[in-house]
Write an enzyme that holds these catalytic residues in place. Sequence first.
Site, PDB file in Angstrom:
ATOM      1  N   HIS A  12       0.764  -1.255   0.000  1.00  0.00           N
ATOM      2  CA  HIS A  12       0.000   0.000   0.000  1.00  0.00           C
ATOM      3  C   HIS A  12       0.791   1.299   0.000  1.00  0.00           C
ATOM      4  O   HIS A  12       0.211   2.347  -0.259  1.00  0.00           O
ATOM      5  CB  HIS A  12      -0.968   0.007   1.185  1.00  0.00           C
ATOM      6  CG  HIS A  12      -1.919  -1.148   1.172  1.00  0.00           C
ATOM      7  ND1 HIS A  12      -2.885  -1.301   0.190  1.00  0.00           N
ATOM      8  CD2 HIS A  12      -2.022  -2.229   1.980  1.00  0.00           C
ATOM      9  CE1 HIS A  12      -3.547  -2.433   0.424  1.00  0.00           C
ATOM     10  NE2 HIS A  12      -3.045  -3.009   1.491  1.00  0.00           N
ATOM     11  N   HIS A 119      -3.360  -3.284   7.750  1.00  0.00           N
ATOM     12  CA  HIS A 119      -4.399  -3.634   6.775  1.00  0.00           C
ATOM     13  C   HIS A 119      -5.064  -2.363   6.265  1.00  0.00           C
ATOM     14  O   HIS A 119      -5.337  -1.455   7.040  1.00  0.00           O
ATOM     15  CB  HIS A 119      -5.429  -4.557   7.458  1.00  0.00           C
ATOM     16  CG  HIS A 119      -6.736  -4.689   6.734  1.00  0.00           C
ATOM     17  ND1 HIS A 119      -6.870  -5.429   5.572  1.00  0.00           N
ATOM     18  CD2 HIS A 119      -7.962  -4.172   6.993  1.00  0.00           C
ATOM     19  CE1 HIS A 119      -8.141  -5.338   5.161  1.00  0.00           C
ATOM     20  NE2 HIS A 119      -8.809  -4.582   6.004  1.00  0.00           N
TER      21      HIS A 119
END
Length: 124
Positions: A12, A119
């Site tokens: 990410h 996450h």
Amino acid sequence: SETAAEKFERQHMDSYSSSSSNSNYCNQMMKRREMTDGWCKPVNTFIHESLEDVQAVCSQKSVTCKNGQTNCHQSSTTMHITDCRETGSSKYPNCAYKASNLQKHIIIACEGNPYVPVHFDASV
């Protein structure tokens, strides 16, 4: 092997790219960050902010994660992100993505000590 925090960074974080949202960016980055190994990951978000700024979200507003867990946090400011989504014609091993360049609040799950992102949950 890779920790959850390291996996979050690999999947990410792209701090230094301002990513003009072209599909080439997604196709290259999804491959480079190993999200097309064995399958095509259908959706993935890259965050174009400093790791420090993203880690700071762990101390910002608490929200419930999509899976019902309570360790998610929403960024107080919007962040520059790129959403990569598989196209209809994408088929492993020729994974193909289209990019959307967005400015949104991110919601991430954090855990551990130090309390760090593990996450990516959503953008709003």
